[in-house]
Design a protein around this motif. Sequence first.
Motif, PDB file in Angstrom:
ATOM      1  N   PHE A 142       0.824  -1.215   0.000  1.00 35.94           N
ATOM      2  CA  PHE A 142       0.000   0.000   0.000  1.00 35.94           C
ATOM      3  C   PHE A 142       0.857   1.263   0.000  1.00 35.94           C
ATOM      4  CE2 PHE A 142      -3.530  -2.765   1.000  1.00 35.94           C
ATOM      5  CZ  PHE A 142      -4.633  -2.079   0.511  1.00 35.94           C
ATOM      6  N   ALA A 149      -4.011  -6.551  -0.910  1.00 38.83           N
ATOM      7  CA  ALA A 149      -5.382  -6.421  -0.415  1.00 38.83           C
ATOM      8  C   ALA A 149      -5.785  -7.645   0.398  1.00 38.83           C
ATOM      9  CB  ALA A 149      -6.341  -6.226  -1.594  1.00 38.83           C
ATOM     10  N   THR A 178     -12.599   7.835   3.450  1.00 36.03           N
ATOM     11  CA  THR A 178     -12.381   6.445   3.053  1.00 36.03           C
ATOM     12  C   THR A 178     -13.284   5.498   3.827  1.00 36.03           C
ATOM     13  OG1 THR A 178     -10.555   6.288   4.644  1.00 36.03           O
ATOM     14  CG2 THR A 178      -9.990   6.835   2.360  1.00 36.03           C
ATOM     15  N   TRP A 219     -16.151   3.102   2.361  1.00 33.82           N
ATOM     16  CA  TRP A 219     -16.199   1.671   2.719  1.00 33.82           C
ATOM     17  C   TRP A 219     -17.592   1.272   3.181  1.00 33.82           C
ATOM     18  CZ3 TRP A 219     -16.676  -0.051   7.965  1.00 33.82           C
ATOM     19  CH2 TRP A 219     -16.537  -1.427   8.140  1.00 33.82           C
ATOM     20  N   ILE A 270      -9.896  -2.250   0.583  1.00 36.01           N
ATOM     21  CA  ILE A 270      -8.933  -1.335  -0.053  1.00 36.01           C
ATOM     22  C   ILE A 270      -9.243   0.099   0.350  1.00 36.01           C
ATOM     23  CG2 ILE A 270      -8.119  -0.409  -2.268  1.00 36.01           C
ATOM     24  CD1 ILE A 270      -8.594  -3.191  -3.468  1.00 36.01           C
ATOM     25  N   PHE A 271     -10.517   0.478   0.355  1.00 37.89           N
ATOM     26  CA  PHE A 271     -10.907   1.832   0.755  1.00 37.89           C
ATOM     27  C   PHE A 271     -10.674   2.042   2.247  1.00 37.89           C
ATOM     28  CE2 PHE A 271     -12.989   1.288  -3.256  1.00 37.89           C
ATOM     29  CZ  PHE A 271     -13.013   2.549  -3.810  1.00 37.89           C
ATOM     30  N   ARG A 320      -8.325   0.706   4.047  1.00 34.83           N
ATOM     31  CA  ARG A 320      -6.882   0.791   4.302  1.00 34.83           C
ATOM     32  C   ARG A 320      -6.230   2.025   3.684  1.00 34.83           C
ATOM     33  NH1 ARG A 320      -2.430   1.870   4.455  1.00 34.83           N
ATOM     34  NH2 ARG A 320      -0.561   0.602   4.917  1.00 34.83           N
ATOM     35  N   ALA A 321      -6.744   2.481   2.560  1.00 36.28           N
ATOM     36  CA  ALA A 321      -6.108   3.586   1.839  1.00 36.28           C
ATOM     37  C   ALA A 321      -6.127   4.873   2.655  1.00 36.28           C
ATOM     38  CB  ALA A 321      -6.803   3.799   0.498  1.00 36.28           C
ATOM     39  N   ASP A 328      -6.141   7.686  -3.320  1.00 33.28           N
ATOM     40  CA  ASP A 328      -5.214   6.550  -3.227  1.00 33.28           C
ATOM     41  C   ASP A 328      -5.929   5.223  -3.464  1.00 33.28           C
ATOM     42  OD1 ASP A 328      -3.116   8.208  -2.720  1.00 33.28           O
ATOM     43  OD2 ASP A 328      -3.022   7.827  -0.570  1.00 33.28           O
ATOM     44  N   ALA A 329      -7.152   5.109  -2.973  1.00 32.46           N
ATOM     45  CA  ALA A 329      -7.908   3.868  -3.159  1.00 32.46           C
ATOM     46  C   ALA A 329      -8.190   3.618  -4.639  1.00 32.46           C
ATOM     47  CB  ALA A 329      -9.221   3.936  -2.370  1.00 32.46           C
ATOM     48  N   TYR A 342      -5.012   2.667  -6.429  1.00 25.47           N
ATOM     49  CA  TYR A 342      -4.663   1.275  -6.131  1.00 25.47           C
ATOM     50  C   TYR A 342      -5.442   0.333  -7.049  1.00 25.47           C
ATOM     51  CZ  TYR A 342      -3.472  -2.736  -3.125  1.00 25.47           C
ATOM     52  OH  TYR A 342      -2.987  -3.929  -2.632  1.00 25.47           O
TER      53      TYR A 342
END
Length: 477
Positions: A221, A236, A331, A335, A386-387, A389-390, A395-396, A399
């Motif tokens: 990431f 991921a 983010t 999510w 992913i969202f 963690r970003a 960034d999401a 990725y």
Amino acid sequence: MFFNSLHFAAFLPIVFILYWFVFNKNKSWQNSILIVASYYFYACWDWRFLFLLVFSTLLDYFTGIMIEKNETISKRRFWFWLSIIVNLGFLGVFKYYNFFVTSFSDLLNGFGFKVNPLLIEVVLPVGISFYTFHGLSYVIDIYYKRIKAEYNFVDYSLFVSYFPLLVAGPIERATHLLPQVKVKREFSFEKAKEGVHQIIWGLVKKVVIADSCAMYANEVFNHQQDMNTLSLILGAVYFAFQIYGDFSGYSDIALGTSKLFGIDLLKNFNFPYFSRDIAEFWRRWHISLSSWFRDYLYIPLGGSKGGKWMQLRNTFIIFLVSGFWHGANWTFIAWGLINAIYFLPLLLLNKNRHNLEDIDFKWNAEGLKTIINIFLTFTITTFAWIFFRAKSITDAFAYIKNMFTNLKFDIQYLGNERYAPELLALVGVFIIFEWFHKYKNEPISGKYENVKLLFCIMAILALGVFSDYKEFIYFQF
């Protein structure tokens, strides 16, 4: 104080000995030593925030009594809303003030208005979201006359501050925990043994699985622009197992620790990655929070009684609020929105209450369908992670874009000089181990328990020395 620290390894036996052999005269003595231990446990993070925990405890204790004592609706409503507004006010200031101010100023700047927002530099008090929700559920239940107010301040204080669940849950209800702290506990060797096994298994999840996965996930990431498709997919997947091992590992340690003191806490995870649809996933993941939102937000909003439109509206509200509860970042809201969208087809087809029974796997066509459904549910869940963690929405999306454009499938060298194929094998062994023990609270007890216990301890010691991630993810929420 971390559950996976030498500090806690020294703290827990001391409290255990004092609890059962010095302060075992009656339940008041037992509760008193647990309160002292809980406040020390919390003070180890930052003693300055003890005042906030004490204030929250006093607020809900007195407002609960005042709600019960007053018969007139207006007075009951006054004390009820006083508790709600003050509790959420503290949570809003510490957790969300900068987010709202920054978002609003960015909006105005987008329209050409130059705004310099006044931000506050404040450390988020660890566990504030959890103990705030403990108190809120207590006050709400009194207001709606589901329970009686607790007049014993020591008992109520322990309900709010009990150290195994204080900083990251599970989110307990007064109906479940208070009756247990109001009676003297008697030592049970079998319960203590089960507690030790659950603590060990929780450490395996945290130290062996979560921290190992974090090494790879963080590298991917943090350097996503240089990663190929295979690395991004694995990044991921490893984060999915990092957050599961980290949070469910914490919950296992909390439940196991509590069993050492003769108190049962709510089960917070039930093998969520073996879910056959997204509705089942949310019945198995962070159960105490999901059920809290169901009982104290979804049902008061009307639940599913007002037709399909109201059911859809309330479901989206629940998921957006759940996302926002996790943190002050768009983010988390994204999510929550993604998971609400996942829910949409199940609601429209009235299939959200399917898969309520345990998995009865057999090697036939139905078994193959079960495996496919589990794989698909895990896939979409991992995509949503992913969202989570970003660092930002941008960034999401970057990725995800790189995942579909950097089409190479070789294992890349990572700067942390840690393993990659070996980690994949480790996660595979973990999945198999959980699959064959999916009907138990912890997989160590039972047949070959001494062998499994020795294997788990060896794994903790072997991989613990490489662990760079002592803190639990959910401490930030």
